[in-house]
Design an enzyme around this catalytic site. Structure first.
Site, PDB file in Angstrom:
ATOM      1  N   GLU A 278       0.680  -1.095   0.115  1.00 27.09           N
ATOM      2  CA  GLU A 278       0.131  -0.086   0.053  1.00 27.09           C
ATOM      3  C   GLU A 278       0.803   1.277  -0.064  1.00 27.09           C
ATOM      4  O   GLU A 278       0.422   2.209   0.225  1.00 27.09           O
ATOM      5  CB  GLU A 278      -0.756  -0.065   1.154  1.00 27.09           C
TER       6      GLU A 278
ATOM      7  N   GLU B  25       6.511   7.559  -1.461  1.00 28.13           N
ATOM      8  CA  GLU B  25       6.720   6.730  -0.305  1.00 28.13           C
ATOM      9  C   GLU B  25       7.867   5.591  -0.703  1.00 28.13           C
ATOM     10  O   GLU B  25       7.696   4.511  -0.179  1.00 28.13           O
ATOM     11  CB  GLU B  25       5.448   6.097   0.384  1.00 28.13           C
TER      12      GLU B  25
END
Length: 130
Positions: free
Chosen positions: A16, A25
């Site tokens: 995720e 990220e």
């Protein structure tokens, strides 16, 4: 995870780690490192993702940032749900990542140069963000 040896390889790798821009990220780097735990015919979820960018003018957000009277707030990346914005040109794809990536020549270096054509009937507008 860096030192862990899996007793067997996985059929599915689920992540995720997308963030708001698809790669902020470190999703590509993390998934490239984790794919050693995936079988050669294994499935990665997500299997691919593309980030897009679009020039916008958002006077309310611009004025909110400007009210701080410093440069730091202008140099900060803002991820917001835009309500009052004018989209000045169509969205353009920036980066696409596909997983798993078993290529021996893989690279996660990112650089993209885009050119946006703002229609002449848009009138005068300042680009406040992308």
């Amino acid at each position: 995870m860096r030192c862990w040896d899996a007793p067997e390889k996985a059929d599915i790798l689920v992540s995720e780690l997308l963030g708001s821009f698809g790669d902020n990220e470190l999703s590509p780097e993390c998934l490239d490192g984790a794919q050693r735990f995936l079988k050669q015919d294994g499935i990665s979820i997500p299997s691919s993702y593309t980030s897009f960018i679009q020039p916008v003018t958002a006077s309310k957000l611009h004025n909110d940032v400007k009210s701080h009277k410093d440069v730091v707030h202008f140099e900060t990346a803002y991820v917001v749900k835009v309500h009052s914005v004018a989209r000045l040109a169509p969205c353009e794809p920036v980066f696409t990542f596909t997983h798993p990536n078993f290529s021996t020549k893989k690279s996660n270096q990112r650089y993209k140069k885009l050119r946006f054509e703002i229609p002449s009937d848009t009138g005068s507008a300042m680009v406040h963000g992308m």
